[in-house]
Design an enzyme around this catalytic site. Structure first.
Site, short mmCIF file in Angstrom:
data_model
loop_
_atom_site.label_atom_id
_atom_site.label_comp_id
_atom_site.label_asym_id
_atom_site.label_seq_id
_atom_site.Cartn_x
_atom_site.Cartn_y
_atom_site.Cartn_z
N GLY A 47 0.84 -1.19 0.00
CA GLY A 47 0.00 0.00 0.00
C GLY A 47 0.88 1.24 0.00
CD GLN A 52 3.25 5.80 2.82
OE1 GLN A 52 2.26 5.25 2.33
NE2 GLN A 52 4.24 5.13 3.38
CB CYS A 109 5.05 2.44 7.67
SG CYS A 109 4.59 3.89 6.72
CG LEU A 110 6.64 1.12 1.74
CD1 LEU A 110 6.11 1.41 0.33
CD2 LEU A 110 7.73 0.06 1.69
CG HIS A 151 -0.89 1.07 7.25
ND1 HIS A 151 -0.04 0.68 8.26
CD2 HIS A 151 -0.14 1.88 6.44
CE1 HIS A 151 1.16 1.24 8.08
NE2 HIS A 151 1.12 1.96 6.97
CD GLU A 152 -1.07 2.44 2.69
OE1 GLU A 152 -0.67 3.62 2.57
OE2 GLU A 152 -0.31 1.51 3.05
CG HIS A 155 -0.03 6.85 5.47
ND1 HIS A 155 1.07 7.42 6.10
CD2 HIS A 155 0.28 5.55 5.30
CE1 HIS A 155 1.98 6.49 6.32
NE2 HIS A 155 1.53 5.35 5.84
#
Length: 199
Positions: A47, A52, A109-110, A151-152, A155
């Site tokens: 995701g 991000q 998380c990236l 999760h996304e 963000h």
């Protein structure tokens, strides 16, 4: 185009994203979606949210298939009621409902490489959103796909998974987070650090 991924510490990750207006150029939006998929796959993510990649707009993409185990561990046969992975872009999403028992899973998380913590989320969600053709949908998701979406979605609200862990756990990872924000991190994809541009 593969974007650099914004690292923990950049204010864009803590700012609520803005709705994408109806008159936003369709070609430009489709290109952003395409580039976000490329960026997500390049970084081996499931995701990726627009903040991000330093875009403060309400958009995220997911591909939950790699997170889902659809086979019996002993026989290798497909499970009869297996959850299906979802690959999709979500534009201007609105969380309508979160239901079911909260369950824990170790998330990463990236934007926060090398940090994983147990996060509890609802089993089932109802989400209202537009697809990349700006067609409206209201859909129910459950299991791992619901988790990836939550999760996304967080963000877009300026919330990171590290905001959902206990104060004690936050203290334990504080040093790691500080190092990430300063660019002291090992990631096999390009990152962008607050005040330092990209690397």
């Amino acid at each position: 185009m593969i974007y650099p991924i914004v690292a923990f510490g950049d204010p864009v990750l803590k700012t609520r994203a803005k709705d994408i207006p109806a008159d936003f150029p369709a070609d430009e939006l489709k290109q952003i979606v395409h580039d976000m998929y490329d960026t997500m796959y390049h970084a081996h993510g499931v995701g990726l949210a627009a903040p991000q990649v330093a875009k403060g707009i309400r958009l995220f993409v997911i591909d939950s298939e790699p997170m889902i185990d659809n086979e019996d561990e002993e026989t290798g046969e497909p499970l009869p009621d297996a959850e299906k992975g979802v690959k999709r872009a979500f534009i201007n999403p609105q969380m309508v409902l979160e239901t079911g028992e909260e369950w824990g899973f170790e998330e990463g998380c990236l934007s926060i490489p090398g940090v994983r913590e147990m996060v509890y989320r609802h089993e089932t969600i109802v989400l209202r959103y537009e697809d990349e053709n700006r067609q409206p949908h209201e859909e129910t998701f459950s299991g791992m796909t619901a988790r990836v979406i939550q999760h996304e979605y967080d963000h877009l609200e300026g919330v990171l998974f590290t905001d959902k862990i206990s104060g004690f756990k936050k203290q334990l990872i504080k040093g790691k987070l500080t190092r990430i924000s300063k660019g002291d991190v090992n990631a096999d994809y390009r990152m962008r650090f607050a005040g330092q541009g990209r690397r």
